[in-house]
Design a protein around this motif. Structure first.
Motif, short mmCIF file in Angstrom:
data_model
loop_
_atom_site.label_atom_id
_atom_site.label_comp_id
_atom_site.label_asym_id
_atom_site.label_seq_id
_atom_site.Cartn_x
_atom_site.Cartn_y
_atom_site.Cartn_z
N UNK A 57 11.90 1.71 -8.01
CA UNK A 57 10.48 1.97 -8.25
C UNK A 57 9.62 1.77 -7.03
N UNK A 58 10.15 2.05 -5.84
CA UNK A 58 9.45 1.92 -4.56
C UNK A 58 9.19 0.46 -4.17
N UNK A 59 9.62 -0.49 -4.97
CA UNK A 59 9.28 -1.89 -4.70
C UNK A 59 9.94 -2.41 -3.42
N UNK A 60 11.11 -1.89 -3.09
CA UNK A 60 11.76 -2.33 -1.87
C UNK A 60 11.00 -1.99 -0.61
N UNK A 61 10.10 -1.00 -0.71
CA UNK A 61 9.32 -0.60 0.46
C UNK A 61 8.35 -1.69 0.91
N UNK A 108 10.08 13.34 0.00
CA UNK A 108 9.14 13.80 1.01
C UNK A 108 8.11 12.75 1.39
N UNK A 109 7.84 11.82 0.46
CA UNK A 109 6.82 10.80 0.73
C UNK A 109 7.22 9.92 1.90
N UNK A 133 0.83 -1.20 0.00
CA UNK A 133 0.00 0.00 0.00
C UNK A 133 0.87 1.25 0.00
N UNK A 134 1.91 1.24 0.80
CA UNK A 134 2.83 2.38 0.87
C UNK A 134 3.56 2.57 -0.45
N UNK A 135 4.04 1.46 -1.04
CA UNK A 135 4.76 1.53 -2.31
C UNK A 135 3.87 2.05 -3.43
N UNK A 136 2.63 1.58 -3.47
CA UNK A 136 1.69 2.03 -4.49
C UNK A 136 1.41 3.52 -4.32
#
Length: 281
Positions: free
Chosen positions: A254-258, A93-94, A66-69
């Motif tokens: 691409x935020x996937x590691x989050x 900032x996110x 959810x956070x990564x999306x």
């Protein structure tokens, strides 16, 4: 009026300040108390967070996804709005809103700690109940700092790079990497960003799990969080650096590691809170 009545009426005002002091003492005793922690506590909290993630991976992966999306949508919206050059500061900032997203992870760790049944309905019900409590105000504080972060980025761009229009993120990065103005922007921008991050970290590192765990107001929670950082500045600032570095590395692909990093950090934050804030008497 008799002499005894006069003595009685004269004694009443003197008793009021004493009762007020006693009431104030009771209030002070109910404020959350913090203890000093060491680097060892940070390491053990991180290990405990990893164990929680391994024990209940579906919850962690769901909140992490959810956070990564959310990060992907913010960056995509910037490109769709023709301000793709803001993708980098938006992504940076996110990370500030991570503690709010991790509320569900705190509840998972709390239930594992107390032995309460762990289910999606119980976790989601707890999250939903927070909109009637003080945690909503903490979410507002977090979003406010995020907005301040973005406004100062736009202001620095106007002051240092002029009112030019960047057609792409690549063009923006080239200017930052190859011009004196771009270098100055990076130095000042990152300095301000670090200061804002430290302020928000100090306000939220303990406050979010505290508000989930106890019935306190959000101002008390923020004060407790700041006291926790002030009591153990070196370990806590070290923890802040670890969080920032892990979130930064996790955001690069691409935020996937989050998807994995956020739940581990969220669970670890709960265990660190339990080590910092003393149990209620």
């Amino acid at each position: 009026m008799s002499h005894q009545d006069a003595v009685h009426h004269a004694a009443v005002p003197a008793a009021q300040p004493e009762s007020a002091v006693a009431a104030a003492a009771v209030v002070r005793r109910t404020d959350p108390q913090v203890r000093k922690v060491a680097v060892k506590d940070i390491v053990e909290a991180l290990a405990a967070g990893l164990r929680d993630f391994q024990a209940a991976p579906l919850y962690g992966l769901a909140f992490g996804a959810l956070y990564a999306i959310g990060g992907m949508l913010i960056v995509w919206s910037a490109f769709m709005a023709g301000v793709g050059y803001l993708a980098y500061p938006l992504a940076a900032g996110f990370a500030l809103v991570g503690p709010f997203v991790a509320v569900g992870l705190y509840e998972v760790s709390r239930r594992r700690e107390t032995g309460e049944p762990l289910s999606w309905s119980a976790v989601l019900r707890t999250i939903w109940a927070q909109h009637h409590r003080e945690l909503g105000w903490m979410a507002f504080v977090t979003l406010f700092v995020f907005v301040v972060w973005m406004y100062q980025v736009r202001l620095l761009i106007a002051l240092m790079l002029g009112l030019r229009s960047f057609t792409s993120l690549h063009e923006f990065l080239v200017v930052l990497a190859t011009t004196p103005e771009g270098w100055l922007f990076l130095v000042i921008g990152h300095a301000i960003g670090a200061a804002l991050s430290l302020v928000l970290f100090s306000l939220t590192v303990v406050s979010f799990p505290l508000l989930l765990d106890r019935d306190v107001d959000f101002v008390t929670a923020m004060i407790t969080s700041v006291r926790a950082v002030a009591t153990s500045p070196v370990p806590m600032i070290g923890w802040a650096i670890v969080v920032v570095l892990l979130l930064l590395v996790a955001s690069l692909p691409g935020f996937l590691g989050l998807v994995v990093v956020l739940p581990v950090l969220g669970h670890a934050t709960w265990h660190l809170y339990r080590r910092i804030v003393l149990p209620m008497a």
